[in-house]
Design an enzyme around this catalytic site. Structure first.
Site, PDB file in Angstrom:
ATOM      1  N   ALA A  23       0.683  -1.213   0.274  1.00 29.22           N
ATOM      2  CA  ALA A  23      -0.062  -0.048  -0.135  1.00 29.22           C
ATOM      3  C   ALA A  23       0.805   1.272  -0.008  1.00 29.22           C
ATOM      4  O   ALA A  23       0.394   2.488  -0.441  1.00 29.22           O
ATOM      5  CB  ALA A  23      -0.888   0.021   1.216  1.00 29.22           C
ATOM      6  N   ILE A 104      -4.304  -2.958  -5.816  1.00 26.39           N
ATOM      7  CA  ILE A 104      -5.555  -3.157  -6.531  1.00 26.39           C
ATOM      8  C   ILE A 104      -5.853  -1.903  -7.477  1.00 26.39           C
ATOM      9  O   ILE A 104      -7.010  -2.198  -8.265  1.00 26.39           O
ATOM     10  CB  ILE A 104      -6.642  -3.837  -5.836  1.00 26.39           C
ATOM     11  CG1 ILE A 104      -7.367  -2.764  -4.858  1.00 26.39           C
ATOM     12  CG2 ILE A 104      -6.376  -5.079  -5.333  1.00 26.39           C
ATOM     13  CD1 ILE A 104      -8.739  -2.867  -4.208  1.00 26.39           C
ATOM     14  N   ASP A 105      -4.859  -0.975  -7.747  1.00 25.76           N
ATOM     15  CA  ASP A 105      -5.364   0.153  -8.230  1.00 25.76           C
ATOM     16  C   ASP A 105      -4.824   0.453  -9.644  1.00 25.76           C
ATOM     17  O   ASP A 105      -5.088   1.245 -10.530  1.00 25.76           O
ATOM     18  CB  ASP A 105      -4.621   1.450  -7.558  1.00 25.76           C
ATOM     19  CG  ASP A 105      -3.230   1.216  -7.181  1.00 25.76           C
ATOM     20  OD1 ASP A 105      -2.305   0.707  -7.755  1.00 25.76           O
ATOM     21  OD2 ASP A 105      -2.982   1.516  -5.950  1.00 25.76           O
ATOM     22  N   HIS A 120      -3.849  -9.326  -5.190  1.00 26.61           N
ATOM     23  CA  HIS A 120      -5.069  -9.391  -4.588  1.00 26.61           C
ATOM     24  C   HIS A 120      -6.296  -8.733  -5.781  1.00 26.61           C
ATOM     25  O   HIS A 120      -7.153  -8.176  -5.270  1.00 26.61           O
ATOM     26  CB  HIS A 120      -4.962  -8.294  -3.430  1.00 26.61           C
ATOM     27  CG  HIS A 120      -4.137  -8.536  -2.396  1.00 26.61           C
ATOM     28  ND1 HIS A 120      -3.511  -7.825  -1.507  1.00 26.61           N
ATOM     29  CD2 HIS A 120      -3.975  -9.959  -1.891  1.00 26.61           C
ATOM     30  CE1 HIS A 120      -2.847  -8.696  -0.525  1.00 26.61           C
ATOM     31  NE2 HIS A 120      -3.017  -9.670  -0.653  1.00 26.61           N
ATOM     32  N   CYS A 131     -23.065 -14.949 -15.404  1.00 31.94           N
ATOM     33  CA  CYS A 131     -22.863 -14.918 -16.956  1.00 31.94           C
ATOM     34  C   CYS A 131     -21.262 -15.043 -17.206  1.00 31.94           C
ATOM     35  O   CYS A 131     -20.713 -15.307 -18.120  1.00 31.94           O
ATOM     36  CB  CYS A 131     -23.567 -14.365 -18.021  1.00 31.94           C
ATOM     37  SG  CYS A 131     -23.105 -12.690 -17.938  1.00 31.94           S
ATOM     38  N   CYS A 149     -25.504  -6.785 -13.959  1.00 36.24           N
ATOM     39  CA  CYS A 149     -25.369  -7.287 -15.445  1.00 36.24           C
ATOM     40  C   CYS A 149     -26.569  -7.069 -16.183  1.00 36.24           C
ATOM     41  O   CYS A 149     -27.852  -7.395 -15.598  1.00 36.24           O
ATOM     42  CB  CYS A 149     -24.592  -8.616 -15.540  1.00 36.24           C
ATOM     43  SG  CYS A 149     -24.287  -9.291 -17.180  1.00 36.24           S
ATOM     44  N   CYS A 151     -27.872  -9.609 -17.647  1.00 39.46           N
ATOM     45  CA  CYS A 151     -28.685 -10.907 -17.445  1.00 39.46           C
ATOM     46  C   CYS A 151     -29.031 -10.896 -16.023  1.00 39.46           C
ATOM     47  O   CYS A 151     -29.858 -11.982 -15.840  1.00 39.46           O
ATOM     48  CB  CYS A 151     -27.509 -11.866 -17.692  1.00 39.46           C
ATOM     49  SG  CYS A 151     -26.442 -12.221 -16.272  1.00 39.46           S
ATOM     50  N   ASN A 212      10.856   1.191   3.334  1.00 41.96           N
ATOM     51  CA  ASN A 212       9.628   1.415   3.929  1.00 41.96           C
ATOM     52  C   ASN A 212       9.737   2.363   5.254  1.00 41.96           C
ATOM     53  O   ASN A 212      10.932   2.415   5.763  1.00 41.96           O
ATOM     54  CB  ASN A 212       9.021  -0.095   4.748  1.00 41.96           C
ATOM     55  CG  ASN A 212       7.677   0.125   5.096  1.00 41.96           C
ATOM     56  OD1 ASN A 212       6.795   0.231   4.069  1.00 41.96           O
ATOM     57  ND2 ASN A 212       7.016  -0.134   6.241  1.00 41.96           N
ATOM     58  N   ILE A 230       9.380   5.889  -0.655  1.00 37.82           N
ATOM     59  CA  ILE A 230       9.526   5.349  -1.790  1.00 37.82           C
ATOM     60  C   ILE A 230       9.764   6.048  -3.073  1.00 37.82           C
ATOM     61  O   ILE A 230      10.598   5.593  -3.859  1.00 37.82           O
ATOM     62  CB  ILE A 230       8.509   4.038  -1.700  1.00 37.82           C
ATOM     63  CG1 ILE A 230       9.306   2.824  -2.763  1.00 37.82           C
ATOM     64  CG2 ILE A 230       7.338   4.410  -2.126  1.00 37.82           C
ATOM     65  CD1 ILE A 230       8.603   1.544  -2.621  1.00 37.82           C
TER      66      ILE A 230
END
Length: 238
Positions: A23, A104-105, A120, A131, A149, A151, A212, A230
């Site tokens: 993160a 997850i970005d 992740h 579907c 969706c 469907c 870190n 970082i």
């Protein structure tokens, strides 16, 4: 020789670097680490984020899950920072073999990285549970309440929730890269989230770098510890 000079030398001399990040890599792009819960969060939600982002909560209380997910987990305005850009450049130069991320970005891909293993998942991939049709993050954000969706099926983010297992093939690939790496750079993670944190144990080399701001459980094992931001640290490779 100072830590940054040593890091520069190791990176300059190697063509087999692997980066493993968490993160902290994205907080410099303005994406908050949801563990650092703010006052606003406490006023707005009745449950801690770990509860909301669990498989059982998603199934039991899908609407509340999406209320939190849309507001806190999708950050459309975020842009890659110097760390993302430097890693993409090192890959283009044939030095970096892979980026393994807990984020997850999608910012690594936005910066130009090609070999990105998302442990992740990603907010940019969403699938109908009935579907299998795929949807992007914009569709999720524009949906009223629970995204559905055509469907009629419920759409679920391709994100690993608490209580769910990591993708086996992605983990195996990450293990292979780390086991074969000459230089392993771990950045922006406190190495507390398992099983991802256990990946560092597969490294067999002598050039383990930890970047870190705060101490981690692996500081003693590291060959080099950098406590600077970082983006600033990796930015020297731009």
């Amino acid at each position: 020789m100072g830590n940054l000079e040593t890091l520069k030398e190791w990176v300059t001399e190697s063509d087999n670097i692997v980066f493993f990040g968490g993160a902290g890599v994205s907080t410099e792009s303005g994406i908050p680490d949801f563990r650092s819960v703010d006052g606003l969060y406490n006023q707005e939600y009745d449950y801690p984020p770990e509860t909301i982002l669990s498989h059982s909560f998603y199934q039991r209380n899908t609407e509340e899950f999406y209320r939190f997910y849309k507001k806190k987990m999708i950050c459309k305005e975020a842009k890659p920072n110097k760390a993302h850009l430097a890693l993409a450049k090192l890959e283009a130069e044939g030095k970096l073999r892979a980026v393994i991320t807990q984020n997850i970005d999608g910012l690594h891909q936005m910066a130009g990285s090609k070999e990105v293993l998302e442990l992740h998942g990603s907010v940019h991939r969403n699938f109908c549970t009935r579907c299998g049709k795929g949807f992007d993050a914009d569709y999720i954000l524009s949906a009223k309440g629970i995204p559905l969706c055509d469907c009629g099926g419920t759409i679920k983010p391709d994100v690993v929730l608490y209580e769910e297992g990591l993708d086996y093939a992605t983990m195996q690939k990450a293990v292979s890269y780390i086991a074969a790496a000459e230089v392993l750079i771990i950045g922006g993670t406190s190495l507390t989230v398992y099983p991802a944190a256990g990946l560092a144990d597969y490294y067999r080399g002598k050039k383990l770098v930890l970047i870190n701001k705060s101490a981690t459980s692996m500081d003693r094992r590291a060959n080099l510890v950098v406590t600077e931001p970082i983006g600033e640290t990796l930015g020297m490779f731009l």
